[in-house]
Design a protein around this motif. Structure first.
Motif, short mmCIF file in Angstrom:
data_model
loop_
_atom_site.label_atom_id
_atom_site.label_comp_id
_atom_site.label_asym_id
_atom_site.label_seq_id
_atom_site.Cartn_x
_atom_site.Cartn_y
_atom_site.Cartn_z
N GLY A 1 0.84 -1.19 0.00
CA GLY A 1 0.00 0.00 0.00
C GLY A 1 0.87 1.25 0.00
N SER A 2 0.28 2.41 -0.22
CA SER A 2 1.12 3.60 -0.43
C SER A 2 1.95 3.99 0.79
N ALA A 3 1.41 3.89 2.01
CA ALA A 3 2.20 4.26 3.20
C ALA A 3 3.38 3.31 3.37
N CYS A 4 3.13 2.04 3.20
CA CYS A 4 4.22 1.05 3.34
C CYS A 4 5.21 1.17 2.18
N HIS A 5 4.70 1.51 1.03
CA HIS A 5 5.58 1.70 -0.13
C HIS A 5 6.58 2.83 0.17
N LEU A 6 6.08 3.91 0.76
CA LEU A 6 6.95 5.05 1.09
C LEU A 6 8.00 4.67 2.12
N LYS A 7 7.67 3.74 2.97
CA LYS A 7 8.64 3.31 4.00
C LYS A 7 9.59 2.25 3.49
N GLY A 8 9.42 1.81 2.25
CA GLY A 8 10.40 0.90 1.66
C GLY A 8 9.94 -0.52 1.42
N SER A 9 8.63 -0.73 1.23
CA SER A 9 8.16 -2.12 1.04
C SER A 9 8.82 -2.79 -0.17
N ARG A 10 9.11 -2.01 -1.18
CA ARG A 10 9.76 -2.58 -2.35
C ARG A 10 11.14 -3.16 -2.02
N GLN A 11 11.91 -2.38 -1.26
CA GLN A 11 13.22 -2.89 -0.85
C GLN A 11 13.09 -4.10 0.07
N ASP B 1 -2.98 -0.90 8.98
CA ASP B 1 -1.99 -0.74 10.04
C ASP B 1 -0.82 0.11 9.57
N CYS B 2 -1.12 1.14 8.78
CA CYS B 2 -0.07 1.92 8.11
C CYS B 2 1.01 2.42 9.06
N LYS B 3 0.62 2.79 10.29
CA LYS B 3 1.62 3.33 11.23
C LYS B 3 2.69 2.30 11.56
N LYS B 4 2.36 1.04 11.42
CA LYS B 4 3.33 -0.02 11.77
C LYS B 4 4.17 -0.43 10.57
N GLY B 5 3.96 0.21 9.44
CA GLY B 5 4.61 -0.20 8.20
C GLY B 5 6.12 -0.17 8.25
N VAL B 6 6.78 -0.88 7.49
CA VAL B 6 6.24 -1.74 6.46
C VAL B 6 5.59 -2.99 7.11
N CYS B 7 4.32 -3.19 6.85
CA CYS B 7 3.63 -4.31 7.47
C CYS B 7 3.92 -5.62 6.73
N VAL B 8 4.41 -6.58 7.50
CA VAL B 8 4.68 -7.91 6.94
C VAL B 8 3.99 -8.91 7.83
N THR B 9 3.16 -9.77 7.27
CA THR B 9 2.57 -10.82 8.10
C THR B 9 3.25 -12.15 7.80
N LEU B 10 3.51 -12.86 8.88
CA LEU B 10 4.13 -14.19 8.81
C LEU B 10 3.09 -15.15 9.33
N ASP B 11 2.54 -15.96 8.46
CA ASP B 11 1.46 -16.87 8.85
C ASP B 11 0.38 -16.12 9.64
N GLY B 12 0.04 -14.94 9.17
CA GLY B 12 -1.06 -14.17 9.75
C GLY B 12 -0.68 -13.25 10.89
N HIS C 1 4.08 -8.09 11.63
CA HIS C 1 5.40 -7.61 12.05
C HIS C 1 5.66 -6.30 11.34
N SER C 2 6.43 -5.46 12.01
CA SER C 2 6.82 -4.19 11.42
C SER C 2 8.27 -4.33 10.96
N VAL C 3 8.50 -4.19 9.66
CA VAL C 3 9.84 -4.42 9.11
C VAL C 3 10.25 -3.22 8.27
N LEU C 4 11.51 -2.85 8.36
CA LEU C 4 12.03 -1.77 7.53
C LEU C 4 13.22 -2.30 6.71
N PRO C 5 13.56 -1.63 5.62
CA PRO C 5 14.70 -2.10 4.84
C PRO C 5 15.95 -2.29 5.70
N ASP C 6 16.09 -1.46 6.74
CA ASP C 6 17.27 -1.54 7.62
C ASP C 6 17.32 -2.79 8.48
#
Ligand code: FES
Length: 79
Positions: free
Chosen positions: A8-18, A46-57, A60-65
């Protein structure tokens, strides 16, 4: 193991692509492609927690770093 990364756009801005690119690389490098299913999803509110990644549901909040640390502790432990 199902890994879903928000593109989504908020997570994209925080680096979801990376995050996705690095996860793809790590999955390939560790030869676990047959054990994980990596997909994308649109915003799930859950944009505030982005980049949002779910592991088996589980969210988790993950950043490129810290994607490497996330991979080692959460993914490699679980496969
Ligand atoms: S953009 Fe990722 S949760 Fe909203």
């Amino acid at each position: 193991m199902k890994i879903v990364v928000c593109i989504g756009s908020a997570c994209h801005l925080k680096g979801s692509r990376q995050v996705i690119e690095q996860l793809e690389l790590l999955i390939e490098r560790h030869n676990i492609a047959d054990k994980v299913d990596l997909t994308g999803t649109f915003c799930h509110g859950d944009c505030k927690k982005g980049v949002c990644v779910t592991l088996d549901g589980k969210l988790h909040s993950v950043l490129p770093d810290n994607v490497g640390e996330f991979f080692d502790t959460m993914i490699m432990q679980g496969v």
